[in-house]
Design a protein around this motif. Structure first.
Motif, PDB file in Angstrom:
ATOM      1  N   GLU A 111       0.831  -1.202   0.000  1.00 27.46           N
ATOM      2  CA  GLU A 111       0.000   0.000   0.000  1.00 27.46           C
ATOM      3  C   GLU A 111       0.872   1.262   0.000  1.00 27.46           C
ATOM      4  N   SER A 115       1.100   4.042  -3.003  1.00 31.13           N
ATOM      5  CA  SER A 115       0.885   5.477  -2.756  1.00 31.13           C
ATOM      6  C   SER A 115       2.091   6.294  -3.222  1.00 31.13           C
ATOM      7  N   LEU A 156      -3.130  12.559   2.367  1.00 26.52           N
ATOM      8  CA  LEU A 156      -2.736  11.196   2.762  1.00 26.52           C
ATOM      9  C   LEU A 156      -3.449  10.785   4.046  1.00 26.52           C
ATOM     10  N   LEU A 175       6.375   9.231   2.615  1.00 27.87           N
ATOM     11  CA  LEU A 175       6.113   7.851   2.193  1.00 27.87           C
ATOM     12  C   LEU A 175       7.397   7.039   2.084  1.00 27.87           C
TER      13      LEU A 175
END
Length: 225
Positions: A111, A115, A156, A175
């Motif tokens: 995930e 992203s 986010l 991230l």
């Protein structure tokens, strides 16, 4: 024809045997409880250090007799088996917990990577002054086409129903940091899981060897008598 007196004698004998067995079991349980209270055996006695995350390493018992005599009073086979069984139970709990953590990371890392790839693409399109054509879901099997302008801002999910706004650069930095931490923790979980499974095997081997050692002792004592 069955002799009534003989039947009564047999019934009495069976009752006495059951009572003797019950009394013997009670005495054994009481003796074990007393031994457990007075024994110097503890966790440090059957473990040898720990790994980087604090999971204890079980000792492999080479000489069971020497281990038994190293305690005051000498530990019986039942006490030794009980100690290693308690440790085995803890390792199984560790294994369950670590296995669940591993599954969570297997879902979480892709995930984060997805992203990160999306935000990186958005930034690239912004630098090239281009828009993105994509599809978004309206219902279970219904999708619509949309054109996205890359304005340099994304939102986010941080968890606990919290969403924050970030610039592309901030989002990419965040991230990447999360991805690095998640992958490092995933590697640690895998290492801990392998380590724990080794301890489970060693504990099982110890329990089996102590049981067989005690059985040989009892047979030898019976033969000698």
């Amino acid at each position: 024809m069955t002799d009534p007196n003989r039947a009564i004698d047999s019934s009495s004998a069976t009752k006495e045997t059951v009572e003797d067995s019950t009394a013997s079991t009670f005495r054994d349980t009481t003796a074990l409880a007393k031994e457990a209270e007075t024994s110097s055996l503890n966790l440090a006695s059957i473990t040898d250090g720990q790994n980087e995350r604090g999971i204890p390493a079980v000792k492999f018992v080479e000489d069971i007799g020497a281990l038994s005599e190293s305690f005051s009073p000498p530990a019986s086979a039942e006490i030794l088996i009980g100690a290693f069984t308690d440790l085995f139970t803890k390792y199984k709990a560790y294994e369950t917990n670590l296995s669940q953590k591993r599954l969570n990371f297997l879902q979480k890392i892709p995930e984060i990577e997805k992203s990160l790839a999306i935000v990186t693409t958005l930034k690239k399109k912004q630098d090239e002054n281009e828009t993105i054509t994509t599809q978004y879901q309206l219902a279970d099997v219904v999708y619509a086409k949309a054109e996205i302008e890359c304005k340099g801002v994304v939102h986010l999910w941080l968890g606990a129903n919290v969403m924050l706004e970030y610039t592309y650069d901030e989002a990419i930095e965040l991230l990447k940091s999360k991805e690095e931490i998640a992958k490092r923790q995933f590697d640690e979980v895998n290492a801990d899981l392998a380590f724990t499974r080794d301890q489970i095997i060693t504990s099982e081997v110890n329990i089996s060897r102590i049981y067989n050692w005690d059985l040989r002792r009892k047979r030898a004592a019976k033969t000698a008598s």
